[in-house]
Scaffold this motif. Structure first.
Motif, PDB file in Angstrom:
ATOM      1  N   GLY A   1      -2.809   4.506   1.606  1.00 45.82           N
ATOM      2  CA  GLY A   1      -3.519   3.265   1.839  1.00 45.82           C
ATOM      3  C   GLY A   1      -3.995   2.569   0.590  1.00 45.82           C
ATOM      4  N   LYS A   2      -3.734   3.172  -0.568  1.00 40.24           N
ATOM      5  CA  LYS A   2      -4.154   2.560  -1.825  1.00 40.24           C
ATOM      6  C   LYS A   2      -3.145   1.485  -2.245  1.00 40.24           C
ATOM      7  CE  LYS A   2      -6.502   6.683  -3.633  1.00 40.24           C
ATOM      8  NZ  LYS A   2      -6.542   7.675  -4.737  1.00 40.24           N
ATOM      9  N   PRO A   3      -3.637   0.406  -2.861  1.00 36.93           N
ATOM     10  CA  PRO A   3      -2.707  -0.645  -3.292  1.00 36.93           C
ATOM     11  C   PRO A   3      -1.788  -0.164  -4.411  1.00 36.93           C
ATOM     12  CG  PRO A   3      -4.984  -1.180  -3.890  1.00 36.93           C
ATOM     13  CD  PRO A   3      -5.027   0.096  -3.137  1.00 36.93           C
ATOM     14  N   TYR A   4      -0.541  -0.630  -4.350  1.00 38.37           N
ATOM     15  CA  TYR A   4       0.380  -0.355  -5.449  1.00 38.37           C
ATOM     16  C   TYR A   4      -0.064  -1.136  -6.672  1.00 38.37           C
ATOM     17  CZ  TYR A   4       4.079   2.082  -2.871  1.00 38.37           C
ATOM     18  OH  TYR A   4       4.799   3.005  -2.168  1.00 38.37           O
TER      19      TYR A   4
ATOM     20  N   ARG B   1       0.846  -1.189   0.000  1.00 37.96           N
ATOM     21  CA  ARG B   1       0.000   0.000   0.000  1.00 37.96           C
ATOM     22  C   ARG B   1       0.883   1.242   0.000  1.00 37.96           C
ATOM     23  NH1 ARG B   1      -2.805  -3.549  -0.893  1.00 37.96           N
ATOM     24  NH2 ARG B   1      -4.850  -4.150  -0.048  1.00 37.96           N
ATOM     25  N   ASP B   2       0.380   2.305  -0.626  1.00 36.00           N
ATOM     26  CA  ASP B   2       1.125   3.557  -0.599  1.00 36.00           C
ATOM     27  C   ASP B   2       0.771   4.338   0.664  1.00 36.00           C
ATOM     28  OD1 ASP B   2      -1.346   4.764  -1.006  1.00 36.00           O
ATOM     29  OD2 ASP B   2      -1.026   5.086  -3.144  1.00 36.00           O
TER      30      ASP B   2
END
Length: 205
Positions: free
Chosen positions: A120-123, A116-117
């Protein structure tokens, strides 16, 4: 000094055990208990002593693997005096990393969906590869300025190069397998032909 050396050695021991555990069992089953057993430690608390949590351990795994890969690529690329030579060295070194560090490649693939960045978003694979794509763009532009490469869109070519390497990663442990020696030869030939400035034969390997 002795304490620092001992701490570094123990962290390396844990990271190595975590890599082996994830490679064999997958990310979700790589518990502290499993890693402790693999590392030959007396208690999972020894892992907690050296790493804040599993995310901290995963970050160190990524640092170690990417550092190893970067060193391999850098050593090969820096031997070359031309942009064309550096491009071919880059291609060869990437495949050699797959050949020499298959467990690390499995671990990177297993960890990827869980990253996650800062928000909190997935890479995504695209975001993870962007720094490498930009570095390739710079190399290709350098070759164009030196008249080593033909005129082409450097971003498109960079994305295709990364795509070809990613395809090898995806096929590495596929049921039908992949002959890395043959793939490396074809990869080098393909992009030597795709980028060269003239219609002369590409340099012999």
């Amino acid at each position: 000094m002795r304490h620092s050396i001992t701490t570094a050695a123990r962290r390396t021991q844990i990271v190595r055990a975590a890599i082996d555990t994830i490679a064999e069992l997958g990310y979700d089953k790589a518990s502290y208990a499993r890693i402790t057993e693999r590392a030959g430690l007396s208690s999972p608390r020894l892992i907690s002593y050296h790493f804040t949590n599993k995310d901290d351990l995963i970050r160190q795994i990524l640092v170690d693997i990417y550092t190893t890969a970067a060193q391999m690529l850098t050593e090969r690329i820096e031997r070359e005096d031309t942009a064309a030579g550096r491009l071919l060295a880059y291609l060869e070194a990437n495949v050699e990393f797959l050949r020499e560090y298959p467990r690390e490649v499995v671990v990177l693939t297993a960890i990827g969906p869980h990253l996650r960045d800062d928000t909190g978003k997935p890479y995504t694979s695209a975001s993870a590869q962007e720094p490498d794509v930009q570095a390739l763009e710079a190399l290709l532009r350098e070759g164009q300025r030196a008249s080593e490469f033909r005129d082409f869109d450097t971003r498109s070519m960079s994305i295709m190069i990364r795509g070809a390497i990613t395809a090898a990663v995806q096929r590495l442990h596929h049921e039908h397998g992949l002959d890395l020696d043959t793939y490396q030869q074809e990869l080098v030939t393909t992009f030597a032909l795709a980028t060269r400035a003239t219609h002369d034969a590409p340099p012999a390997e």
